[in-house]
Design a protein around this motif. Structure first.
Motif, PDB file in Angstrom:
ATOM      1  N   LYS A 188      73.894 106.280  98.130  1.00  0.00           N
ATOM      2  CA  LYS A 188      73.909 105.002  98.752  1.00  0.00           C
ATOM      3  C   LYS A 188      74.191 103.775  98.197  1.00  0.00           C
ATOM      4  CE  LYS A 188      71.656 106.484 103.114  1.00  0.00           C
ATOM      5  NZ  LYS A 188      70.793 107.617 102.793  1.00  0.00           N
ATOM      6  N   ASP A 189      73.329 103.706  96.945  1.00  0.00           N
ATOM      7  CA  ASP A 189      73.343 102.403  96.212  1.00  0.00           C
ATOM      8  C   ASP A 189      74.213 102.513  95.035  1.00  0.00           C
ATOM      9  OD1 ASP A 189      72.948 100.107  95.114  1.00  0.00           O
ATOM     10  OD2 ASP A 189      70.754 100.427  94.947  1.00  0.00           O
ATOM     11  N   ILE A 190      75.262 101.916  94.804  1.00  0.00           N
ATOM     12  CA  ILE A 190      76.181 102.151  93.748  1.00  0.00           C
ATOM     13  C   ILE A 190      75.308 101.648  92.364  1.00  0.00           C
ATOM     14  CG2 ILE A 190      78.299 101.830  94.863  1.00  0.00           C
ATOM     15  CD1 ILE A 190      78.584  99.172  93.492  1.00  0.00           C
ATOM     16  N   ALA A 191      74.332 101.016  92.483  1.00  0.00           N
ATOM     17  CA  ALA A 191      73.530 100.751  91.463  1.00  0.00           C
ATOM     18  C   ALA A 191      72.983 102.035  90.680  1.00  0.00           C
ATOM     19  CB  ALA A 191      72.482  99.569  91.649  1.00  0.00           C
ATOM     20  N   ASP A 192      72.919 102.979  91.509  1.00  0.00           N
ATOM     21  CA  ASP A 192      72.356 104.296  91.019  1.00  0.00           C
ATOM     22  C   ASP A 192      73.423 105.042  90.217  1.00  0.00           C
ATOM     23  OD1 ASP A 192      69.959 103.940  92.010  1.00  0.00           O
ATOM     24  OD2 ASP A 192      70.287 104.807  93.908  1.00  0.00           O
ATOM     25  N   ILE A 193      74.669 104.661  90.101  1.00  0.00           N
ATOM     26  CA  ILE A 193      75.768 105.338  89.429  1.00  0.00           C
ATOM     27  C   ILE A 193      75.588 104.925  87.847  1.00  0.00           C
ATOM     28  CG2 ILE A 193      78.147 105.814  89.080  1.00  0.00           C
ATOM     29  CD1 ILE A 193      78.338 104.753  92.101  1.00  0.00           C
ATOM     30  N   THR A 194      75.264 105.843  86.884  1.00  0.00           N
ATOM     31  CA  THR A 194      75.376 105.537  85.469  1.00  0.00           C
ATOM     32  C   THR A 194      76.639 105.461  84.999  1.00  0.00           C
ATOM     33  OG1 THR A 194      75.517 107.966  84.757  1.00  0.00           O
ATOM     34  CG2 THR A 194      73.324 107.144  85.286  1.00  0.00           C
ATOM     35  N   SER A 195      76.464 104.593  83.796  1.00  0.00           N
ATOM     36  CA  SER A 195      77.832 104.626  83.125  1.00  0.00           C
ATOM     37  C   SER A 195      78.450 105.597  82.505  1.00  0.00           C
ATOM     38  CB  SER A 195      77.363 103.622  82.005  1.00  0.00           C
ATOM     39  OG  SER A 195      77.065 102.316  82.513  1.00  0.00           O
ATOM     40  N   THR A 196      77.646 106.475  82.451  1.00  0.00           N
ATOM     41  CA  THR A 196      78.079 107.933  81.785  1.00  0.00           C
ATOM     42  C   THR A 196      78.827 108.664  82.872  1.00  0.00           C
ATOM     43  OG1 THR A 196      76.219 108.389  80.302  1.00  0.00           O
ATOM     44  CG2 THR A 196      77.334 110.270  80.648  1.00  0.00           C
ATOM     45  N   ALA A 197      78.410 108.534  84.136  1.00  0.00           N
ATOM     46  CA  ALA A 197      79.299 109.175  85.232  1.00  0.00           C
ATOM     47  C   ALA A 197      80.594 108.357  85.372  1.00  0.00           C
ATOM     48  CB  ALA A 197      78.265 108.978  86.548  1.00  0.00           C
ATOM     49  N   ILE A 198      80.423 106.936  85.452  1.00  0.00           N
ATOM     50  CA  ILE A 198      81.867 106.542  85.383  1.00  0.00           C
ATOM     51  C   ILE A 198      82.793 106.546  84.156  1.00  0.00           C
ATOM     52  CG2 ILE A 198      82.876 103.886  85.494  1.00  0.00           C
ATOM     53  CD1 ILE A 198      79.930 103.126  86.403  1.00  0.00           C
ATOM     54  N   ALA A 199      82.240 107.075  83.100  1.00  0.00           N
ATOM     55  CA  ALA A 199      83.091 107.252  81.868  1.00  0.00           C
ATOM     56  C   ALA A 199      83.694 108.698  82.352  1.00  0.00           C
ATOM     57  CB  ALA A 199      82.203 107.459  80.787  1.00  0.00           C
TER      58      ALA A 199
ATOM     59  N   VAL B 165      84.943  97.615  90.803  1.00  0.00           N
ATOM     60  CA  VAL B 165      83.553  97.470  91.329  1.00  0.00           C
ATOM     61  C   VAL B 165      83.371  96.311  92.489  1.00  0.00           C
ATOM     62  CG1 VAL B 165      81.414  96.962  90.360  1.00  0.00           C
ATOM     63  CG2 VAL B 165      82.845  98.152  88.933  1.00  0.00           C
ATOM     64  N   PRO B 166      82.830  96.501  93.596  1.00  0.00           N
ATOM     65  CA  PRO B 166      82.692  95.649  94.633  1.00  0.00           C
ATOM     66  C   PRO B 166      82.025  94.368  94.054  1.00  0.00           C
ATOM     67  CG  PRO B 166      81.801  97.803  95.205  1.00  0.00           C
ATOM     68  CD  PRO B 166      82.095  97.958  93.848  1.00  0.00           C
ATOM     69  N   LEU B 167      82.436  93.148  94.617  1.00  0.00           N
ATOM     70  CA  LEU B 167      81.987  91.934  94.376  1.00  0.00           C
ATOM     71  C   LEU B 167      80.558  91.714  94.236  1.00  0.00           C
ATOM     72  CD1 LEU B 167      84.582  89.398  95.775  1.00  0.00           C
ATOM     73  CD2 LEU B 167      84.586  90.442  93.558  1.00  0.00           C
ATOM     74  N   ASP B 168      79.872  92.421  95.031  1.00  0.00           N
ATOM     75  CA  ASP B 168      78.305  92.205  95.652  1.00  0.00           C
ATOM     76  C   ASP B 168      77.703  92.707  94.178  1.00  0.00           C
ATOM     77  OD1 ASP B 168      75.797  92.096  96.737  1.00  0.00           O
ATOM     78  OD2 ASP B 168      75.954  94.198  97.078  1.00  0.00           O
TER      79      ASP B 168
ATOM     80  N   ALA C 216      95.668 104.192  86.361  1.00  0.00           N
ATOM     81  CA  ALA C 216      94.718 104.684  87.250  1.00  0.00           C
ATOM     82  C   ALA C 216      93.829 103.773  87.573  1.00  0.00           C
ATOM     83  CB  ALA C 216      93.961 105.717  85.917  1.00  0.00           C
ATOM     84  N   LYS C 217      92.972 104.373  88.610  1.00  0.00           N
ATOM     85  CA  LYS C 217      92.006 103.415  89.046  1.00  0.00           C
ATOM     86  C   LYS C 217      90.784 104.118  89.252  1.00  0.00           C
ATOM     87  CE  LYS C 217      90.799 101.611  93.914  1.00  0.00           C
ATOM     88  NZ  LYS C 217      91.287 101.150  95.072  1.00  0.00           N
ATOM     89  N   VAL C 218      89.426 103.560  88.883  1.00  0.00           N
ATOM     90  CA  VAL C 218      88.094 104.293  88.781  1.00  0.00           C
ATOM     91  C   VAL C 218      87.544 103.364  90.002  1.00  0.00           C
ATOM     92  CG1 VAL C 218      86.000 104.758  87.756  1.00  0.00           C
ATOM     93  CG2 VAL C 218      88.212 105.196  86.704  1.00  0.00           C
ATOM     94  N   SER C 219      87.160 103.788  91.249  1.00  0.00           N
ATOM     95  CA  SER C 219      86.663 103.166  92.169  1.00  0.00           C
ATOM     96  C   SER C 219      85.041 103.777  92.218  1.00  0.00           C
ATOM     97  CB  SER C 219      87.260 103.552  93.697  1.00  0.00           C
ATOM     98  OG  SER C 219      86.452 103.347  94.521  1.00  0.00           O
ATOM     99  N   ILE C 220      84.160 102.551  92.048  1.00  0.00           N
ATOM    100  CA  ILE C 220      82.889 102.796  91.829  1.00  0.00           C
ATOM    101  C   ILE C 220      82.223 103.282  93.500  1.00  0.00           C
ATOM    102  CG2 ILE C 220      80.538 101.904  91.398  1.00  0.00           C
ATOM    103  CD1 ILE C 220      82.680 102.050  88.969  1.00  0.00           C
ATOM    104  N   GLN C 221      82.947 102.694  94.548  1.00  0.00           N
ATOM    105  CA  GLN C 221      82.646 103.085  95.758  1.00  0.00           C
ATOM    106  C   GLN C 221      82.837 104.552  95.983  1.00  0.00           C
ATOM    107  OE1 GLN C 221      84.307  99.834  97.966  1.00  0.00           O
ATOM    108  NE2 GLN C 221      82.375  99.433  98.847  1.00  0.00           N
ATOM    109  N   ASN C 222      84.301 105.192  95.527  1.00  0.00           N
ATOM    110  CA  ASN C 222      84.544 106.469  95.627  1.00  0.00           C
ATOM    111  C   ASN C 222      83.500 107.542  94.941  1.00  0.00           C
ATOM    112  OD1 ASN C 222      86.528 105.781  96.876  1.00  0.00           O
ATOM    113  ND2 ASN C 222      88.250 106.363  95.551  1.00  0.00           N
ATOM    114  N   ILE C 223      83.041 107.048  93.697  1.00  0.00           N
ATOM    115  CA  ILE C 223      82.053 107.826  92.874  1.00  0.00           C
ATOM    116  C   ILE C 223      80.786 107.955  93.843  1.00  0.00           C
ATOM    117  CG2 ILE C 223      80.863 108.240  90.843  1.00  0.00           C
ATOM    118  CD1 ILE C 223      82.812 106.463  89.358  1.00  0.00           C
ATOM    119  N   ALA C 224      80.227 106.903  94.238  1.00  0.00           N
ATOM    120  CA  ALA C 224      78.889 106.757  95.133  1.00  0.00           C
ATOM    121  C   ALA C 224      79.242 107.885  96.367  1.00  0.00           C
ATOM    122  CB  ALA C 224      78.669 105.294  95.531  1.00  0.00           C
ATOM    123  N   ALA C 225      80.499 107.490  97.018  1.00  0.00           N
ATOM    124  CA  ALA C 225      80.574 108.335  98.280  1.00  0.00           C
ATOM    125  C   ALA C 225      80.650 109.815  97.804  1.00  0.00           C
ATOM    126  CB  ALA C 225      81.845 108.048  98.906  1.00  0.00           C
ATOM    127  N   ASN C 226      81.340 110.041  96.758  1.00  0.00           N
ATOM    128  CA  ASN C 226      81.575 111.830  96.208  1.00  0.00           C
ATOM    129  C   ASN C 226      80.069 112.298  95.989  1.00  0.00           C
ATOM    130  OD1 ASN C 226      83.996 111.564  97.122  1.00  0.00           O
ATOM    131  ND2 ASN C 226      84.938 110.985  95.170  1.00  0.00           N
TER     132      ASN C 226
END
Ligand SMILES: Nc1ncnc2c1ncn2[C@@H]1O[C@H](COP(=O)(O)OP(=O)(O)OP(=O)(O)O)[C@@H](O)[C@H]1O
Ligand SMILES: O=C(O)C1=C[C@@H](O)[C@@H](O)[C@H](O)C1
Length: 306
Positions: free
Chosen positions: A276-287, A211-214, A262-272
Motif C-alpha cells: 500500500k505504501d510505496i515507501a515500503d519498496i526497497t531500492s533493490t526491488a526497484i533495481a 516516482v509520485p511527487l508526494d 523504458a519506464k520503471v513505475s514505482i506505483q506499478n511495483i507497489a500495485a504488483n
C-alpha cells in the motif's frame, strides 16, 4: 567483518530512519553465492553481522559487507549497510537481482544505462545497485559537472554562474559519457530538457524512474533542499517547499521523461507486489524492476529488427 580484500559495498541506501522495518522469525541462509559477470561475490554468515539487542523481538539489524575476489570487480562507496529487515526476503531479492543481471548483461553488450527522473527519484541509489549487479561502473553526471568546475557544488555553480552555465557543462559531460561503455549513469534531474542530451543518452539505454511527487517531496524534505537549487524559491515547511517546487518543475518538463526507452513505475511495483505504501519498496526491488524493463525494451528492439 569478512571483507577479505577490504572492499565493501553498500547494497541499499541508508535513507531516512536507516531501516526497512519488516519483522522476521528466522535466521538467514548460512551462505549465499552470487556471480556477477566474471566476478564472484560470496555472502556468508561471517559477512552478516547480527545485532539483536537494540531491536524488538523478531527484528534485527544487519550489517552487510562482502568480499570481492576479483580486484577489478566494481566497488561502490565503502562502508557497510545497516538496516533492519527480513533477511530471507532481502536475500531472495538479492539473488533475483543477480540472476536478472546475469540474464540481461549479455544482451546489453556493454552499452551504458542512463537513469533519468525527477530529483530524488532514486537515480543514484538504484544506479549504484544496478552497476554492482551488472559489473558496470557507476557515475553521477552532477558529480562530473562539479569536478569539471573545480569542485564547486551544484548549488554553488547555480548561484555563482547560473543555470545555463550548469546546463552547458552537463551537456558536455553527457557528450563525453556517450563515448563510454559499461557505465550506469545517474543523470541530473534536468538532463531531459535539452534535446541534444537525448542524442547523447540514446547512445545507451535510457530508463525513467517514475516516482509520485508526494514520495519525492517526502524524501527531499527528509534531507533538506540545500543541495537542490531549483527548490530554493518556495516557502513553507520542507515538505511543502519540496512539493510545490517539484510540482512546478514537473509541469514544465511535461512528458520529457517519457522519451526514455523504458519506464520503471514505482506505483506499478507497489500495485504488483500488493504494497500500500510505496515507501515500503526497497531500492533493490526497484533495481530488479529496472532490469526487467530493460530486458523488455531489448526484446522489443530485437523483435523489431528480426
Ligand atoms: N526507494 C527509496 N525509498 C525511500 N527513499 C529513497 C529510495 N531511493 C532513494 N531514496 C532516498 O531519496 C533521496 C534521493 O535519492 P537519490 O539521491 O538516489 O535520488 P536522485 O534521483 O539521484 O536525486 P538527484 O537527482 O537530486 O541527485 C536520498 O535521501 C535517498 O536515500
Ligand atoms: O531537476 C533538475 O533540474 C536538477 C536536478 C539535480 O540533479 C541537479 O542536476 C540540479 O540541481 C538540477
Amino acid at each position: 567483518m569478512g571483507a577479505a580484500s577490504g572492499t565493501t559495498s553498500q547494497l541499499c541506501p541508508p535513507w531516512n530512519g536507516g531501516a526497512e522495518k519488516i519483522s522476521t522469525k528466522r535466521k538467514p541462509y548460512s551462505f549465499l553465492r552470487c556471480n556477477v559477470g566474471s566476478s564472484f561475490h560470496a555472502l556468508s554468515l561471517s559477512d552478516l553481522e547480527w545485532r539483536t539487542s537494540s531491536f524488538p523481538r523478531n527484528r534485527f539489524a544487519l550489517s552487510l559487507s562482502h568480499a570481492c575476489k576479483e580486484p577489478e570487480a566494481p566497488a561502490l562507496e565503502s562502508g557497510n549497510f545497516h538496516a533492519c529487515f527480513d533477511s530471507n526476503w532481502f536475500l531472495k531479492m538479492l539473488v533475483k537481482l543477480q540472476k536478472k543481471a546475469e540474464e540481461v548483461a549479455p544482451y546489453l553488450t556493454g552499452c551504458c544505462i542512463y537513469l533519468v527522473g525527477m530529483m530524488g527519484s532514486g537515480k543514484t541509489t538504484v544506479g549504484k545497485i544496478l552497476a554492482e549487479a551488472l559489473g558496470y561502473s557507476f557515475v553521477d553526471s552532477d558529480k562530473l559537472v562539479e569536478q569539471s568546475v573545480g569542485g564547486s557544488s551544484v548549488a554553488q555553480i547555480f548561484s555563482q554562474y547560473g543555470e545555463t552555465f550548469f546546463r552547458d557543462n552537463e551537456s558536455e559531460e553527457l557528450r563525453k559519457l556517450s563515448l563510454a561503455r559499461k557505465q550506469v549513469v545517474a543523470t541530473g534531474g534536468g538532463s531531459v530538457v535539452r534535446p541534444v542530451n537525448w542524442k547523447y543518452m540514446k547512445q545507451g539505454i535510457t530508463v525513467w524512474l517514475d516516482v509520485p511527487l508526494d514520495a519525492l517531496a517526502r524524501r527531499i524534505a527528509t534531507v533538506g533542499t540545500d543541495t537542490r537549487p531549483l527548490l530554493h524559491f518556495e516557502s513553507g515547511d520542507p515538505y511543502t517547499q519540496a512539493f510545490v517546487g517539484l510540482f512546478m518543475i514537473s509541469k514544465k518538463r511535461g512528458e520529457q521523461y517519457a522519451n526514455a526507452d523504458a519506464k520503471v513505475s514505482i506505483q506499478n511495483i507497489a500495485a504488483n507486489s500488493g504494497l500500500k505504501d510505496i515507501a515500503d519498496i526497497t531500492s533493490t526491488a526497484i533495481a530488479v524492476e529496472t532490469l526487467i524493463q530493460i530486458e523488455n525494451h531489448l526484446r522489443g528492439r530485437d523483435e523489431m529488427f528480426a
